[in-house]
Write a protein that holds these residues in place. Structure first.
Motif, short mmCIF file in Angstrom:
data_model
loop_
_atom_site.label_atom_id
_atom_site.label_comp_id
_atom_site.label_asym_id
_atom_site.label_seq_id
_atom_site.Cartn_x
_atom_site.Cartn_y
_atom_site.Cartn_z
N LEU A 73 0.83 -1.20 0.00
CA LEU A 73 0.00 0.00 0.00
C LEU A 73 0.86 1.25 0.00
CD1 LEU A 73 -2.81 1.26 0.17
CD2 LEU A 73 -2.67 1.07 2.66
N ALA A 74 1.96 1.20 0.80
CA ALA A 74 2.87 2.35 0.85
C ALA A 74 3.51 2.59 -0.51
CB ALA A 74 3.93 2.13 1.92
N GLN A 75 3.86 1.49 -1.20
CA GLN A 75 4.45 1.64 -2.53
C GLN A 75 3.45 2.25 -3.50
OE1 GLN A 75 5.93 -2.01 -4.13
NE2 GLN A 75 6.96 -1.03 -5.85
N GLU A 76 2.21 1.76 -3.42
CA GLU A 76 1.18 2.34 -4.28
C GLU A 76 0.95 3.81 -3.94
OE1 GLU A 76 -2.22 -0.09 -3.70
OE2 GLU A 76 -1.37 -1.85 -4.72
N ASN A 77 0.92 4.11 -2.63
CA ASN A 77 0.75 5.51 -2.22
C ASN A 77 1.95 6.35 -2.64
OD1 ASN A 77 -1.73 5.02 -1.07
ND2 ASN A 77 -0.91 4.65 0.98
N SER A 78 3.15 5.72 -2.57
CA SER A 78 4.34 6.45 -2.98
C SER A 78 4.28 6.81 -4.46
CB SER A 78 5.58 5.62 -2.69
OG SER A 78 6.74 6.27 -3.15
N LEU A 79 3.85 5.82 -5.27
CA LEU A 79 3.70 6.11 -6.69
C LEU A 79 2.63 7.17 -6.91
CD1 LEU A 79 3.90 2.48 -8.13
CD2 LEU A 79 5.69 4.23 -8.14
N LYS A 80 1.53 7.06 -6.16
CA LYS A 80 0.48 8.06 -6.28
C LYS A 80 0.97 9.42 -5.84
CE LYS A 80 -4.25 9.01 -4.71
NZ LYS A 80 -5.38 8.52 -3.86
N PHE A 81 1.72 9.43 -4.71
CA PHE A 81 2.26 10.70 -4.22
C PHE A 81 3.26 11.28 -5.22
CE2 PHE A 81 5.80 12.81 -2.03
CZ PHE A 81 5.12 13.88 -1.46
N LYS A 82 4.08 10.39 -5.80
CA LYS A 82 5.05 10.86 -6.78
C LYS A 82 4.35 11.47 -7.97
CE LYS A 82 9.11 9.32 -9.37
NZ LYS A 82 9.98 8.15 -9.68
N ARG A 83 3.26 10.81 -8.41
CA ARG A 83 2.51 11.35 -9.54
C ARG A 83 1.87 12.69 -9.16
NH1 ARG A 83 -0.65 7.63 -9.83
NH2 ARG A 83 -2.56 8.55 -9.00
N TYR A 92 1.73 18.45 -9.09
CA TYR A 92 1.80 19.67 -8.27
C TYR A 92 2.98 20.53 -8.70
CZ TYR A 92 3.12 22.38 -4.14
OH TYR A 92 3.52 23.38 -3.28
N GLN A 93 4.15 19.87 -8.92
CA GLN A 93 5.33 20.63 -9.32
C GLN A 93 5.12 21.25 -10.70
OE1 GLN A 93 7.88 21.00 -7.14
NE2 GLN A 93 8.70 22.53 -8.54
N ALA A 94 4.51 20.46 -11.61
CA ALA A 94 4.24 21.01 -12.94
C ALA A 94 3.31 22.21 -12.85
CB ALA A 94 3.65 19.93 -13.84
N LEU A 95 2.29 22.08 -11.96
CA LEU A 95 1.36 23.19 -11.77
C LEU A 95 2.10 24.42 -11.24
CD1 LEU A 95 -1.54 24.28 -11.68
CD2 LEU A 95 -1.74 23.33 -9.39
N LEU A 96 2.95 24.20 -10.24
CA LEU A 96 3.69 25.33 -9.68
C LEU A 96 4.63 25.95 -10.71
CD1 LEU A 96 4.72 24.16 -6.09
CD2 LEU A 96 2.93 25.77 -6.73
N ASP A 97 5.30 25.07 -11.49
CA ASP A 97 6.26 25.58 -12.45
C ASP A 97 5.60 26.34 -13.59
OD1 ASP A 97 8.36 24.58 -10.99
OD2 ASP A 97 8.55 22.73 -12.15
N HIS A 98 4.32 26.06 -13.84
CA HIS A 98 3.63 26.77 -14.92
C HIS A 98 2.92 28.02 -14.42
CE1 HIS A 98 4.35 22.99 -17.10
NE2 HIS A 98 4.16 23.71 -18.20
N ILE A 99 2.96 28.25 -13.13
CA ILE A 99 2.44 29.51 -12.60
C ILE A 99 3.45 30.59 -12.90
CG2 ILE A 99 1.85 30.77 -10.50
CD1 ILE A 99 0.80 28.16 -9.34
N PRO A 100 3.07 31.66 -13.56
CA PRO A 100 4.05 32.69 -13.94
C PRO A 100 4.60 33.47 -12.75
CG PRO A 100 1.83 33.41 -14.48
CD PRO A 100 1.71 31.99 -14.05
#
Length: 697
Positions: A327-337, A342-350
């Motif tokens: 479950l932790a591995q699945e959550n880790s993959l989910k968290f990573k995604r 989230y990072q892509a969203l932040l990086d596309h904020i001007p």
């Protein structure tokens, strides 16, 4: 043979002597037969003969008796020596239960001397609660009523020492018989320490079992054949065994899946060979109804007397842990995604999003901050904010990030940096579970264009008011100006006026017309009216403006430096509006130079140059006006184009010149920029697009 003869003769003579004493005739006859010896002599000789014969008869028995006594003394000496040397306490009692032997070991064990115990009853060495039973047992035994089962088998019982201490001894009894005489030899061995050790061992084993039962892991022991000899509570529960099942010593193989048994057998042999086994994973099938379990086993050999006698191990059920890890591995993959999203969203904020430490160093930031600051995003962490926001006008106590750390509230501020950009900075506190402020998130938006639009909107509002004012003022100015122009024209048409006066009248007429045109342009600009534009040369417009102001500039001893290309391309513009813009710029430069240098000075210069530039693929003509006057303070620059805002003293300016000029240039599709350093210079740049082919017609 000789001994037999002597014996027979002796016996014969003894018989005769006895019978002769009573029978004198026989004696007399025997005397006559032996040569006439007297009776007395006869009896003396007979006594001597009998004595010799008796001595000869008894001598072997005496010798044999001496040998027996000597052997007995040797045996006793050897027995006493052995009794003295032996470490066990030896006590012998006779049929009256009196002590007849008490060796040195017994003296040391019980604390009594040999002399004290010889002839004493044995029950003085026993606690009082056992004495009556002891007396009855001894009496019963010696009377022949008890069996001899107590002999040869050691007994454990308490004994009493001279100082009153009770000790535990191991008693062994032996029966010694000499004819009708019977003696009981008792061997005492102090086993108090052994019993204490056994009790300590028992308690230790009990504690071990209790501790093992408290463990959440399964603890077990197995013999050389893999049979389970010990299992704690968790192991029994884990395997589904009862204590009766454990007593049958089940095999650990019974719990393993078929595919794990061969590997488990090999691992057991490795452990029995002395190897330590760690973290071996097995699948257990406890019952057909229950799901398989995954366990991790660690095992070590059990060594006793330098011999491996079995193995001891711990089994941990990791089924739940594996499920949690999955479950932790699945959550880790989910968290990573999610993190990537989230990072892509932040990086596309001007906007620039930055996380700060309390010392105002950057923890992390988005790509927007890197783009706005012109730095790689990897170089931002650890950098102090002052190194990123150079020349920030909201530093120190005005900094919203510092205020946010102090107040714990959302703070914001508008600020400018040295590159001329305007920023709207908002700071949000980040607190831990105790409410302590540990970080601050800063959101900085580049609002340079927004501020310009706001300023333009403000200017538009002011100009709207100006339009209303100009509409009324224009009529008041135009009427007297028209009268001046008409009167001047009438005088100029008079033939009696000389040529010099006529020239003055023409100048009055032209200037009147220019005033009327300026009022008209002001009214038209305020009302946002579209004027008809024609191709003009900026050089011609500049020359016309200088013609009106050059005499004043020379009078003020201002050094002109004109470097304008006479062949500049044409621009589509309104000639008089551009002339008004240039006149306003020249007027402001003249005022600034006179403020800094009231008299003539080599630094009292006013330079004008031209240049053709490219902006977004479009060719533009640029005029640059540079004066070495007082300059404009930095805090006034953002407002310098606002209507009715002036840097001049009250009464020296209206604050409309630059505002109107800015509107005129924008109406021509151009741009007016002002750069200034207080006390050094002011540079005004005008950019206008070059007229295109269809605009030249």
């Amino acid at each position: 043979m000789r001994r037999s003869v002597f014996t027979n003769v002796g016996l014969l003579l003894l018989g005769l002597l006895i019978s002769g004493v009573h029978k004198a005739d026989s004696a007399a006859a025997l005397t006559a037969g032996m040569g006439g010896l007297g009776q007395t002599q006869f009896f003396m000789i007979l006594f001597l003969v009998l004595q010799s014969l008796l001595i000869l008869y008894l001598l072997p028995h005496v010798r044999r008796q001496k040998l027996i006594q000597k052997a007995l003394r040797g045996s006793e000496e050897r027995f006493n020596a052995a009794a003295t040397a032996i470490s066990d306490a030896l006590v012998a009692i006779d049929e009256q239960s009196l002590v007849v032997l008490f060796n040195p070991a017994a003296e040391r064990l019980f604390g009594y001397s040999r002399d004290q115990m010889l002839g004493q009853p044995l029950d003085c060495l026993l606690p009082k609660r056992y004495r009556d039973r002891h007396r009855e047992a001894v009496k019963d035994y010696f009377s022949g009523g008890a069996s001899s089962r107590v002999f040869g088998s050691p007994l454990e019982l308490p004994a009493l020492c001279a100082d009153g201490r009770e000790i535990v001894v191991e008693l062994s009894l032996s029966l010694l018989s000499d004819g009708d005489t019977r003696t009981v030899l008792a061997s005492f061995r102090d086993i108090s320490r052994r019993k204490a050790d056994e009790e300590a061992l028992r308690q230790s084993e009990e504690r071990f079992r209790e501790l093992a039962d408290l463990l959440p892991q399964s603890v077990f022991e197995a013999d050389l054949q893999g049979r389970v000899t010990f299992a704690n509570r968790m192991a029994l529960q884990f395997a589904g065994w009862s204590t009766e099942d454990l007593a049958r010593q089940p095999s650990v193989m019974d719990l393993l899946s078929l595919e794990d048994r061969r590997r488990a057998s090999s691992n057991i042999q490795r452990v029995l060979a002395g190897e330590l086994l760690l973290n071996e994973e097995y699948t257990l099938q406890v019952s057909a109804e229950s799901p398989p379990l995954t366990v991790v086993v660690a095992a070590a050999p059990i060594v006793r007397n330098e011999q491996v006698v079995g193995l001891r191990g711990i089994a941990v059920d990791v089924s739940e842990r594996l499920a949690v890890e999955q479950l932790a591995q699945e959550n880790s993959l989910k968290f990573k995604r999610l993190y990537q999203e989230y990072q892509a969203l932040l990086d596309h904020i001007p906007d620039a999003i930055t996380l700060y430490n309390p010392d105002l160093t950057v923890v992390r930031s988005n790509q927007g901050a890197a783009r706005l600051l012109g730095l790689p995003v990897t170089e931002l962490p650890g950098t102090h904010c002052s190194a990123l926001w150079v020349g920030c006008s909201a530093a120190g106590e005005h900094c919203p990030v510092e205020r946010c750390f102090r107040s714990g509230q959302v703070e914001q501020a508008f600020t400018k940096t040295d590159d001329g950009r305007s920023w709207h900075v908002r700071a949000f506190p980040v607190c831990n579970k105790d409410g302590e402020r540990i970080n601050v998130i800063s959101l900085a938006s580049d609002v340079t264009r927004q501020r310009q639009l706001e300023q333009e909107a403000s200017r538009a509002n002011h100009l709207a008011s100006l339009g209303e004012l100009a509409a009324g003022v224009a009529h008041e100015i135009n009427n007297p100006i028209n009268g001046i122009i008409n009167y001047a024209q009438i005088l100029a048409d008079d033939g009696q006026i000389g040529e010099d006066n006529r020239e003055v009248l023409r100048g009055i007429t032209e200037e009147g017309e220019r005033i009327a045109n300026i009022v008209y342009n002001l009214l038209s600009f305020a009302r946002d009216r579209q004027e008809t534009k024609t191709p003009v040369r900026l050089g011609d417009v500049l020359s016309a403006a200088l013609a009106l102001t050059e005499s004043q500039l020379r009078k003020d001893m201002i050094l002109l430096d004109i470097n304008v290309d006479p062949g500049l391309p044409l621009v589509n513009a309104h000639f008089q509006q551009l002339q008004q813009v240039i006149l306003n710029i020249i007027s402001n430069a003249r005022y600034a130079l006179n403020q800094r240098y009231p008299e003539g000075h080599e630094g009292k210069t006013f330079a004008i140059c031209s240049e053709i530039v490219q902006d977004a693929g479009e060719a533009r003509v640029m005029l640059v006006f540079h004066d070495g006057g007082t300059g404009i303070p930095a805090y006034q620059l953002p407002k310098i184009l606002d209507p009715f805002y002036t840097t001049k003293p009250s009464g020296a300016g209206t604050g409309l010149g630059l505002s109107i000029s800015h509107g005129i240039i924008e109406d021509h599709g151009g741009r007016l920029d002002i750069d200034s350093v207080e006390g050094c210079y002011t540079k005004v740049t005008i950019e206008l697009p070059i007229a295109k082919g269809n605009e030249l017609l």
